[in-house]
Design a protein around this motif. Structure first.
Motif, short mmCIF file in Angstrom:
data_model
loop_
_atom_site.label_atom_id
_atom_site.label_comp_id
_atom_site.label_asym_id
_atom_site.label_seq_id
_atom_site.Cartn_x
_atom_site.Cartn_y
_atom_site.Cartn_z
N ARG A 30 20.92 2.97 -12.95
CA ARG A 30 21.18 3.31 -11.55
C ARG A 30 20.08 4.21 -11.00
O ARG A 30 19.67 4.06 -9.86
CB ARG A 30 22.55 3.99 -11.42
N HIS A 31 19.60 5.13 -11.82
CA HIS A 31 18.55 6.05 -11.38
C HIS A 31 17.28 5.27 -11.04
O HIS A 31 16.60 5.56 -10.06
CB HIS A 31 18.26 7.08 -12.46
N VAL A 32 16.95 4.26 -11.84
CA VAL A 32 15.75 3.47 -11.61
C VAL A 32 15.81 2.77 -10.27
O VAL A 32 14.81 2.62 -9.58
CB VAL A 32 15.56 2.44 -12.75
N HIS A 33 17.03 2.35 -9.85
CA HIS A 33 17.18 1.60 -8.62
C HIS A 33 17.25 2.48 -7.37
O HIS A 33 17.29 1.98 -6.26
CB HIS A 33 18.42 0.70 -8.69
N GLN A 34 17.25 3.81 -7.54
CA GLN A 34 17.21 4.69 -6.38
C GLN A 34 15.83 4.60 -5.75
O GLN A 34 14.83 4.32 -6.40
CB GLN A 34 17.51 6.13 -6.80
N ALA A 35 15.76 4.87 -4.44
CA ALA A 35 14.49 4.78 -3.73
C ALA A 35 13.51 5.81 -4.28
O ALA A 35 13.85 6.97 -4.51
CB ALA A 35 14.71 5.01 -2.24
N ALA A 36 12.29 5.36 -4.51
CA ALA A 36 11.25 6.27 -4.99
C ALA A 36 10.83 7.20 -3.87
O ALA A 36 10.87 6.83 -2.70
CB ALA A 36 10.05 5.46 -5.48
N PRO A 37 10.44 8.43 -4.19
CA PRO A 37 9.99 9.35 -3.14
C PRO A 37 8.69 8.86 -2.53
O PRO A 37 7.93 8.12 -3.17
CB PRO A 37 9.78 10.67 -3.91
N PRO A 38 8.40 9.23 -1.29
CA PRO A 38 7.14 8.80 -0.66
C PRO A 38 5.94 9.30 -1.46
O PRO A 38 5.98 10.39 -2.03
CB PRO A 38 7.19 9.47 0.72
N PRO A 39 4.87 8.52 -1.51
CA PRO A 39 3.68 8.95 -2.24
C PRO A 39 2.96 10.06 -1.50
O PRO A 39 3.13 10.24 -0.29
CB PRO A 39 2.82 7.68 -2.29
N LEU A 40 2.13 10.80 -2.21
CA LEU A 40 1.31 11.82 -1.58
C LEU A 40 0.14 11.15 -0.85
O LEU A 40 -0.30 10.05 -1.21
CB LEU A 40 0.79 12.81 -2.62
N LEU A 41 -0.37 11.83 0.17
CA LEU A 41 -1.35 11.24 1.06
C LEU A 41 -2.56 10.67 0.33
O LEU A 41 -2.92 9.50 0.52
CB LEU A 41 -1.81 12.29 2.09
N ALA A 210 -8.58 12.60 4.53
CA ALA A 210 -7.50 13.02 3.63
C ALA A 210 -7.93 14.17 2.72
O ALA A 210 -7.12 15.02 2.36
CB ALA A 210 -7.03 11.84 2.80
N GLU A 211 -9.22 14.22 2.37
CA GLU A 211 -9.71 15.30 1.50
C GLU A 211 -9.55 16.66 2.17
O GLU A 211 -9.42 17.68 1.48
CB GLU A 211 -11.17 15.06 1.14
N GLY A 212 -9.55 16.70 3.48
CA GLY A 212 -9.40 17.96 4.20
C GLY A 212 -7.99 18.24 4.68
O GLY A 212 -7.77 19.21 5.41
N CYS A 213 -7.05 17.40 4.29
CA CYS A 213 -5.66 17.54 4.74
C CYS A 213 -4.75 18.01 3.61
O CYS A 213 -5.06 17.79 2.44
CB CYS A 213 -5.13 16.18 5.24
N PRO A 214 -3.61 18.62 3.93
CA PRO A 214 -2.61 18.90 2.89
C PRO A 214 -2.22 17.59 2.20
O PRO A 214 -2.00 16.58 2.86
CB PRO A 214 -1.43 19.49 3.68
N ASN A 215 -2.12 17.65 0.89
CA ASN A 215 -1.77 16.43 0.13
C ASN A 215 -0.25 16.29 0.12
O ASN A 215 0.40 16.40 -0.92
CB ASN A 215 -2.32 16.51 -1.29
N ALA A 216 0.29 16.02 1.31
CA ALA A 216 1.74 15.99 1.51
C ALA A 216 2.26 14.55 1.43
O ALA A 216 1.50 13.59 1.58
CB ALA A 216 2.08 16.60 2.86
N PRO A 217 3.58 14.37 1.22
CA PRO A 217 4.15 13.02 1.20
C PRO A 217 4.00 12.34 2.56
O PRO A 217 4.00 12.99 3.61
CB PRO A 217 5.62 13.26 0.88
N GLY A 219 5.21 9.78 5.67
CA GLY A 219 6.46 9.75 6.43
C GLY A 219 7.36 8.62 6.03
O GLY A 219 7.19 7.98 4.98
N ARG A 220 8.34 8.30 6.89
CA ARG A 220 9.39 7.35 6.52
C ARG A 220 8.98 5.90 6.59
O ARG A 220 9.77 5.02 6.29
CB ARG A 220 10.60 7.58 7.43
N ALA A 221 7.77 5.60 6.97
CA ALA A 221 7.35 4.19 7.05
C ALA A 221 6.94 3.63 5.71
O ALA A 221 6.64 2.46 5.60
CB ALA A 221 6.20 4.03 8.02
N THR A 222 6.88 4.45 4.67
CA THR A 222 6.46 3.94 3.36
C THR A 222 7.50 3.02 2.79
O THR A 222 8.67 3.14 3.07
CB THR A 222 6.21 5.11 2.39
#
Length: 222
Positions: A30-41, A210-217, A219-222
């Protein structure tokens, strides 16, 4: 010898619990089938497929847009204007909008009339065509052109900034410097969601910013 009634009931209850308690393997499945978190930038940028773009055969009418998919009387364009208003407009008959205030993040402008705004496809229709949408059927292109499930996909901005941007990708046009990290994060999110490629110059510009930006997740379009 028969068990006392109380003991029999407890034994049955324990047996039932044993049968209905999920096994470790089931819990892990069940854990495997949960949505993966968004990737980092930066990882998301690196993961974008590079391909040569072609605009051959493109027509804006290939993407039927500003439809009223939910039948509430408001087109996708009007839905975006209503959702993004910082001071909500009055919604009249046939979804006519009066009043309201909006913030155009591309150029740091406040707009007090819906007529002064365009609803921009963050990844333009022509760019989507170049990057893979030419192979889609009409239904999928319509879904792309009217997509409301991720706020970064369609954006209310000044008509001036939208005309300046036109069909350009980030190697050719960028919004004001203060919001470029947000812009490229949203750009990458849309491209990932629709499995669209990037060209070499576009990829290089995305990596650079991207190299100059926070390496944040993303948004919701992933």
């Amino acid at each position: 010898m028969h068990l006392p009634l109380r003991s029999a009931v407890l034994t049955a209850a324990m047996f039932t619990v044993h049968l209905t308690t999920p096994t470790l393997a089931q819990a892990e499945a069940r854990h495997v089938h949960q949505a993966a978190p968004p990737p980092l930038l930066r990882a998301a940028v690196a993961d974008l497929a590079v391909a040569t773009e072609s605009r051959e055969g493109y027509k804006r009418t290939s993407f039927r847009h500003w439809v009223d998919a939910d039948g509430d009387g408001c087109s996708a364009r009007a839905e975006v204007l209503i959702a993004e208003a910082i001071d909500p407009p009055t919604v009249g008959p046939k979804c006519a909008l009066t009043g309201g205030v909006w913030y155009s993040y591309y150029d740091d402008a406040v707009v007090d009339s819906a007529s002064g705004l365009d609803v921009d496809h963050l990844v333009p229709l022509a760019e989507a065509w170049d990057s893979g949408a030419s192979a889609w059927d009409g239904t999928k292109r319509e879904a792309y052109a009217n997509y409301l499930d991720a706020p970064e996909h369609l954006v209310a901005v000044t008509a001036r900034s939208n005309r300046q941007k036109a069909d350009k990708d980030p190697a050719e046009w960028l919004p004001i410097e203060q919001v470029r990290c947000r812009y490229i994060s949203d750009w990458v999110a849309v491209k990932r969601h629709w499995q669209l490629s990037v060209d070499a110059a576009e990829k290089a510009k995305l990596v650079e910013i991207a190299e100059g930006c926070p390496n944040a997740p993303l948004g919701r379009a992933t």
